[in-house]
Design an enzyme around this catalytic site. Structure first.
Site, short mmCIF file in Angstrom:
data_model
loop_
_atom_site.label_atom_id
_atom_site.label_comp_id
_atom_site.label_asym_id
_atom_site.label_seq_id
_atom_site.Cartn_x
_atom_site.Cartn_y
_atom_site.Cartn_z
N ASN A 1 1.69 1.94 4.25
CA ASN A 1 2.36 3.24 4.30
C ASN A 1 3.49 3.34 3.30
O ASN A 1 3.75 4.42 2.77
CB ASN A 1 2.90 3.50 5.70
CG ASN A 1 1.82 4.03 6.60
OD1 ASN A 1 1.15 4.99 6.25
ND2 ASN A 1 1.59 3.39 7.72
N THR A 2 4.17 2.23 3.05
CA THR A 2 5.32 2.23 2.16
C THR A 2 4.96 1.68 0.80
O THR A 2 5.19 2.32 -0.23
CB THR A 2 6.44 1.33 2.74
OG1 THR A 2 6.55 1.58 4.13
CG2 THR A 2 7.76 1.60 2.06
N LYS B 1 0.44 -3.23 -2.23
CA LYS B 1 0.53 -4.57 -2.80
C LYS B 1 -0.77 -4.92 -3.50
O LYS B 1 -1.84 -4.52 -3.05
CB LYS B 1 0.78 -5.61 -1.68
CG LYS B 1 2.21 -5.75 -1.21
CD LYS B 1 2.69 -4.72 -0.23
CE LYS B 1 1.90 -4.62 1.05
NZ LYS B 1 2.45 -3.57 1.96
N VAL C 1 -6.93 -0.81 9.66
CA VAL C 1 -7.73 -1.87 9.04
C VAL C 1 -6.87 -3.07 8.64
O VAL C 1 -7.35 -4.20 8.61
CB VAL C 1 -8.58 -1.31 7.86
CG1 VAL C 1 -7.70 -1.01 6.65
CG2 VAL C 1 -9.70 -2.29 7.50
N ASP C 2 -5.58 -2.84 8.38
CA ASP C 2 -4.70 -3.98 8.09
C ASP C 2 -4.57 -4.89 9.32
O ASP C 2 -4.58 -6.11 9.22
CB ASP C 2 -3.31 -3.52 7.59
CG ASP C 2 -2.64 -2.48 8.49
OD1 ASP C 2 -3.29 -1.92 9.40
OD2 ASP C 2 -1.45 -2.22 8.28
N ASP D 1 -3.74 -4.07 -1.02
CA ASP D 1 -3.32 -3.82 0.36
C ASP D 1 -2.43 -2.58 0.33
O ASP D 1 -1.24 -2.66 0.05
CB ASP D 1 -2.58 -5.06 0.88
CG ASP D 1 -1.93 -4.83 2.25
OD1 ASP D 1 -2.19 -3.78 2.88
OD2 ASP D 1 -1.17 -5.72 2.68
N ILE D 2 -3.04 -1.43 0.59
CA ILE D 2 -2.32 -0.17 0.50
C ILE D 2 -1.71 0.15 1.86
O ILE D 2 -2.43 0.49 2.80
CB ILE D 2 -3.26 0.97 0.03
CG1 ILE D 2 -3.92 0.57 -1.31
CG2 ILE D 2 -2.50 2.29 -0.10
CD1 ILE D 2 -4.90 1.61 -1.86
#
Ligand SMILES: Nc1ncnc2c1ncn2[C@@H]1O[C@H](COP(=O)(O)OP(=O)(O)OP(=O)(O)O)[C@@H](O)[C@H]1O
Ligand SMILES: CC(C)(CO)[C@@H](O)C(=O)NCCC(=O)O
Ligand SMILES: [K+]
Length: 279
Positions: free
Chosen positions: A9-10, A13, A100-101, A6-7
């Protein structure tokens, strides 16, 4: 082993999931950087047979990551926002532009609860709505707690809200800059969530279960009055639903899914809204 990514902005994961037992074997997070080296940041790609990716980082970050992974792993699945998936109809005018998240959160929420309000408290706080029939309405994007704090430039950025502090204490006027800022941004976030939830349920005439995820979900949860459940793996749940690989996933099971919260009645939501309008 399945590697889920799970890429954000900060933070980027990751978790490793055992394809046979469906157990989560390990997990971690690394800063989302310009150059992301999965080999160095993620343990043992040799045991990974499939990767599933959600990314809202710049295209270059995703492309580089996918390029590296494809050389090492047989199956690489990259999630995209589409016009429709798993019974959910994307509410955006240009469906592919929905983060997409958010899309994966909405898919996971719908698979778990039917209609829902999916809230992601990350770099941004996003609040998305899906009606019981599967229509996604779109949503709201608010700066996350850390971004709000940094934007003030008052030198308080390194003093985070104590995750153990009671929501009541955060309601008090701050008597030092750091408290004034922390209490202020906290109230901005939770009041927005409470109000937006009530407004949309009122407009649509339906009380929806609320699901919370993201790095700040736990602290935000304390101030959210609406019944809700915290689901740290909600975005991963969307990856599982979208690319089911294990027996359990094919049967519709998502790891770590909470019990569906029972929403309060629409009458109660409307009464709360009417009351806040009087003030
Ligand atoms: N170790 C940490 N490093 C950075 N932020 C953290 C950490 N632990 C908790 N947080 C909080 O988590 C938030 C980031 O959450 P999350 O990891 O969900 O972000 P993200 O996925 O990068 O965000 P987005 O999806 O909006 O890009 C920050 O606002 C911060 O307050
Ligand atoms: C809003 C964020 C940053 C939240 O992670 C992400 O979902 C994103 O970059 N979205 C694209 C814009 C949109 O969703 O309308
Ligand atoms: K996120």
């Amino acid at each position: 082993m399945i590697l889920d990514l799970d890429i954000g902005n900060t933070l980027s994961k990751w978790r490793l999931k055992d394809a046979d037992s469906s157990e989560i074997r390990s997990r971690g997070a690394v800063w989302t950087r310009e150059e992301w080296r999965p080999g160095a940041d993620i343990p043992d790609l040799d045991v990974v047979e499939a990767v599933r990716i959600s990314s809202v980082a710049r295209a270059a970050v995703l492309n580089e990551t996918v390029g590296l992974l494809r050389r090492r792993v047989r199956h690489v699945h990259v999630a995209r926002s589409t016009a429709e998936a798993l019974g959910v109809v994307n509410g955006y005018e240009e469906p592919e532009r929905l983060g997409v998240d958010r899309w994966l959160g909405a898919l996971a929420g719908y698979q778990l609860a039917g209609g829902c309000c999916a809230v992601d408290c990350g770099s941004a706080i996003t609040i998305d709505f899906v009606l019981p029939g599967g229509q996604h309405l779109g949503g709201f994007i608010v700066p996350g707690l850390r971004l709000m704090k940094e934007s003030l430039k008052l030198g308080t950025r390194n003093v985070a809200i104590d995750p153990e502090s009671e929501a009541d204490a955060l309601l008090e006027p701050g008597r030092r800059t750091v408290d004034a800022v922390n209490h202020g941004i906290y109230m901005a976030a939770v009041s927005a969530i409470n109000r937006i939830y009530s407004e949309v349920c009122d407009q649509e005439g339906v009380a929806l279960p609320m699901l919370l995820t993201g790095g700040d979900a736990r602290v935000v949860s304390r101030g959210v009055q609406v019944p809700h459940a915290v689901w740290p793996d909600m975005v991963y749940g969307g990856l599982e639903a979208r690319f089911p690989l294990t027996f359990a996933e094919r049967a519709g099971k998502m790891s770590g899914a909470p019990r569906v919260p029972e929403p309060v009645s629409l009458e109660k939501i409307r009464a709360g809204l009417a009351f806040s309008m009087l003030l």
